[in-house]
Motif scaffolding. Structure first.
Motif, short mmCIF file in Angstrom:
data_model
loop_
_atom_site.label_atom_id
_atom_site.label_comp_id
_atom_site.label_asym_id
_atom_site.label_seq_id
_atom_site.Cartn_x
_atom_site.Cartn_y
_atom_site.Cartn_z
N VAL A 43 4.34 5.62 -8.01
CA VAL A 43 4.71 4.40 -8.73
C VAL A 43 3.48 3.50 -8.80
N ILE A 44 3.14 3.10 -10.03
CA ILE A 44 1.96 2.26 -10.27
C ILE A 44 2.44 0.96 -10.87
N ALA A 45 2.05 -0.15 -10.26
CA ALA A 45 2.48 -1.47 -10.75
C ALA A 45 1.32 -2.23 -11.36
N ASP A 46 1.60 -2.91 -12.46
CA ASP A 46 0.64 -3.83 -13.04
C ASP A 46 0.76 -5.17 -12.32
N ALA A 47 -0.21 -6.02 -12.52
CA ALA A 47 -0.26 -7.30 -11.82
C ALA A 47 0.94 -8.20 -12.13
N SER A 48 1.42 -8.19 -13.37
CA SER A 48 2.51 -9.12 -13.73
C SER A 48 3.74 -8.92 -12.84
N CYS A 49 4.09 -7.69 -12.58
CA CYS A 49 5.25 -7.40 -11.72
C CYS A 49 5.00 -7.93 -10.31
N LEU A 50 3.82 -7.65 -9.77
CA LEU A 50 3.49 -8.12 -8.42
C LEU A 50 3.50 -9.64 -8.35
N ILE A 51 2.90 -10.29 -9.34
CA ILE A 51 2.79 -11.74 -9.34
C ILE A 51 4.17 -12.38 -9.41
N VAL A 52 5.00 -11.93 -10.33
CA VAL A 52 6.32 -12.52 -10.51
C VAL A 52 7.18 -12.30 -9.27
N LEU A 53 7.24 -11.07 -8.79
CA LEU A 53 8.09 -10.80 -7.62
C LEU A 53 7.59 -11.53 -6.38
N SER A 54 6.29 -11.66 -6.23
CA SER A 54 5.75 -12.40 -5.10
C SER A 54 6.09 -13.89 -5.22
N LYS A 55 5.93 -14.42 -6.42
CA LYS A 55 6.20 -15.84 -6.67
C LYS A 55 7.63 -16.23 -6.33
N ILE A 56 8.58 -15.31 -6.57
CA ILE A 56 9.99 -15.63 -6.32
C ILE A 56 10.49 -15.09 -4.98
N GLY A 57 9.58 -14.54 -4.18
CA GLY A 57 9.95 -14.06 -2.85
C GLY A 57 10.71 -12.74 -2.84
N GLU A 58 10.48 -11.92 -3.86
CA GLU A 58 11.21 -10.65 -3.97
C GLU A 58 10.29 -9.43 -4.05
N LEU A 59 9.05 -9.57 -3.60
CA LEU A 59 8.10 -8.46 -3.67
C LEU A 59 8.61 -7.23 -2.93
N GLU A 60 9.36 -7.46 -1.87
CA GLU A 60 9.85 -6.35 -1.05
C GLU A 60 10.78 -5.40 -1.81
N LEU A 61 11.34 -5.86 -2.94
CA LEU A 61 12.18 -4.96 -3.74
C LEU A 61 11.42 -3.69 -4.12
N LEU A 62 10.13 -3.85 -4.40
CA LEU A 62 9.31 -2.68 -4.74
C LEU A 62 9.26 -1.69 -3.57
N TYR A 63 9.08 -2.22 -2.38
CA TYR A 63 9.04 -1.37 -1.18
C TYR A 63 10.38 -0.69 -0.95
N LEU A 64 11.46 -1.47 -1.07
CA LEU A 64 12.79 -0.90 -0.84
C LEU A 64 13.08 0.24 -1.83
N LEU A 65 12.66 0.07 -3.06
CA LEU A 65 12.94 1.07 -4.09
C LEU A 65 12.01 2.28 -4.02
N TYR A 66 10.73 2.02 -3.80
CA TYR A 66 9.75 3.09 -3.98
C TYR A 66 8.96 3.46 -2.73
N GLY A 67 9.04 2.67 -1.68
CA GLY A 67 8.29 2.98 -0.46
C GLY A 67 6.82 2.66 -0.62
N GLN A 68 6.14 3.43 -1.43
CA GLN A 68 4.70 3.26 -1.65
C GLN A 68 4.46 2.91 -3.12
N VAL A 69 3.59 1.94 -3.36
CA VAL A 69 3.22 1.54 -4.72
C VAL A 69 1.70 1.57 -4.81
N TYR A 70 1.19 2.06 -5.94
CA TYR A 70 -0.25 2.13 -6.17
C TYR A 70 -0.67 1.08 -7.19
N ILE A 71 -1.83 0.53 -6.96
CA ILE A 71 -2.47 -0.36 -7.93
C ILE A 71 -3.95 0.00 -7.97
#
Length: 152
Positions: free
Chosen positions: A5-33
């Motif tokens: 799973v590869i994430a662009d910055a917009s997803c990381l920025i938005v999820l971090s800003k709203i305190g939900e970045l961990e959703l990526l971890y819960l769903l995918y375990g490992q994310v690449y950038i």
């Protein structure tokens, strides 16, 4: 489910800003950038986000003639990694990725999948936080997503 799973910055920025970045971890375990996305994100990365450099820089540079550097690097990395999912929000980048037959989703797709997997009870509060973060969501997409989960 894709192996990578590869994430662009917009997803990381938005999820971090709203305190939900961990959703990526819960769903995918490992994310690449890529290093370019890491610079755009500009925050310390959790241990489950790995930074990987695109090997074919010439290919990445050719994509940069039509997309921004972060999106170009995400797509170039997705091409190099077999069986990947790339998280892109920019419409132009999404169209480009579709032409390359890449599997993709966006930030709202991540939120939707988190709801389906039971990582959040309701998506409406998350979507409302996303809206307040100046992330543009079309009213139709928001309405469709909320009605899918009975949260109008």
């Amino acid at each position: 489910m894709p192996n990578v799973v590869i994430a662009d910055a917009s997803c990381l920025i938005v999820l971090s800003k709203i305190g939900e970045l961990e959703l990526l971890y819960l769903l995918y375990g490992q994310v690449y950038i890529t290093p370019e996305i890491e610079r755009e994100f500009g925050e310390n990365l959790p241990s489950w986000i790995s930074v990987e450099t695109v090997q074919n820089k010439a290919y990445q540079k050719s994509i940069e003639t039509v997309l921004d550097v972060g999106e170009a690097s995400a797509i170039a990395l997705a091409i190099e990694k077999r069986d990947s999912l790339v998280i892109l929000d920019d419409l132009k980048a999404r169209k480009f990725a579709k032409q390359l037959k890449l599997v993709l989703t966006g930030t709202l797709g991540v939120v939707s999948k988190a709801k389906e997997r039971g990582y959040c009870d309701k998506i409406k509060p998350i979507i409302q936080k996303i809206e307040k973060s100046n992330f543009r969501i079309s009213p139709q997409i928001m309405s469709d997503l909320l009605s899918r989960y009975g949260e109008e």
